[in-house]
Design a protein around this motif. Structure first.
Motif, PDB file in Angstrom:
ATOM      1  N   VAL A  65      13.090  13.595   0.059  1.00 21.23           N
ATOM      2  CA  VAL A  65      13.772  13.193   1.163  1.00 21.23           C
ATOM      3  C   VAL A  65      13.800  11.706   1.402  1.00 21.23           C
ATOM      4  N   GLY A  68      15.754  10.606  -1.645  1.00 27.73           N
ATOM      5  CA  GLY A  68      16.643  10.755  -1.788  1.00 27.73           C
ATOM      6  C   GLY A  68      16.946  11.658  -2.763  1.00 27.73           C
ATOM      7  N   LEU A  70      16.409  15.153  -2.261  1.00 27.92           N
ATOM      8  CA  LEU A  70      17.091  16.278  -1.187  1.00 27.92           C
ATOM      9  C   LEU A  70      17.668  15.244  -0.020  1.00 27.92           C
ATOM     10  N   SER A  71      18.754  16.241   0.971  1.00 24.32           N
ATOM     11  CA  SER A  71      19.038  14.913   1.702  1.00 24.32           C
ATOM     12  C   SER A  71      18.288  16.280   3.207  1.00 24.32           C
ATOM     13  N   ARG A  72      17.894  15.736   4.517  1.00 27.53           N
ATOM     14  CA  ARG A  72      17.053  16.444   5.178  1.00 27.53           C
ATOM     15  C   ARG A  72      18.211  17.927   5.840  1.00 27.53           C
ATOM     16  N   ASP A  73      19.266  18.059   5.187  1.00 30.37           N
ATOM     17  CA  ASP A  73      19.494  19.143   5.400  1.00 30.37           C
ATOM     18  C   ASP A  73      19.500  19.731   4.100  1.00 30.37           C
ATOM     19  N   CYS A 187      21.491  24.642  -4.254  1.00 26.84           N
ATOM     20  CA  CYS A 187      20.548  24.132  -3.141  1.00 26.84           C
ATOM     21  C   CYS A 187      22.050  24.949  -2.012  1.00 26.84           C
TER      22      CYS A 187
END
Length: 190
Positions: A65, A68, A70-73, A187
């Motif tokens: 995260v 950058g 992965l997104s937090r979601d 994902c």
């Protein structure tokens, strides 16, 4: 003969069988906690830590995260998938194709056992899956035993992106773009 089922055993089938045999092993592997400095280096580099098989993945998600990747979601979804079945089993821990050797009789063996120890049940299979062409992944997917498998695949792909970036692979490199696309697909399947 009649009643005999013949199946061509591919190297992928053999590797899946190796992971199953090792996961079912009743013995223990001597695993000592690394010194704090080494542990922090392992975590920063997203390398396996069999002394904390769930924590190092969670720490790795946080690193992805921050970088950058992965997104937090996405990280939250991956973590939820992993914690849905956090069973631990003996594993090679670094089941990369470069760590597989073939004997003259076609038998397969594994080398580079420094990450071996307790890991999330499908970690070895997730690593193997990420290295195979889509047409070769069937035996791995059929053997995946946990809901965590898809989350572990996503984490393994995110980790691969981090490795490629660390080796300064150009952002438009076909290999990096392919892994980024695979991660997006993984994902979506969580």
């Amino acid at each position: 003969g009649r009643g005999v089922i013949r199946m061509r055993v591919t190297p992928v089938h053999a590797l899946v069988a190796i992971t199953a045999a090792f996961a079912g092993w009743a013995g223990t592997a001597p695993v000592g906690a690394p010194p704090p400095r080494v542990r922090s280096q392992l975590r920063a580099r997203l390398l396996e830590d069999p002394t904390a098989p769930v924590t190092w993945v969670r720490d790795g998600l946080a690193v992805c995260v921050r970088r950058g990747i992965l997104s937090r979601d996405a990280a939250t979804q991956i973590d939820a998938a992993i914690t849905a079945d956090p069973r631990i089993a003996p594993a090679h821990g670094d089941l990369l194709l470069r760590n597989v050797i073939a004997g003259p009789d076609g038998s397969l063996g594994l080398v580079d056992w420094e990450c071996a120890g307790p890991h999330l049940v499908d970690w070895d299979r997730a690593l193997l899956w990420t290295q195979l062409a889509p047409a070769s992944r069937g035996p791995v997917e059929a053997a995946a035993q946990t809901p965590a498998f898809r989350g572990l695949v996503a984490f393994a792909l995110a980790r691969e992106i981090a490795f490629l970036r660390a080796f300064r692979v150009p952002a438009r490199h076909a290999g990096l773009l392919a892994v980024i696309a695979e991660l997006a697909g993984a994902c979506r399947h969580l």
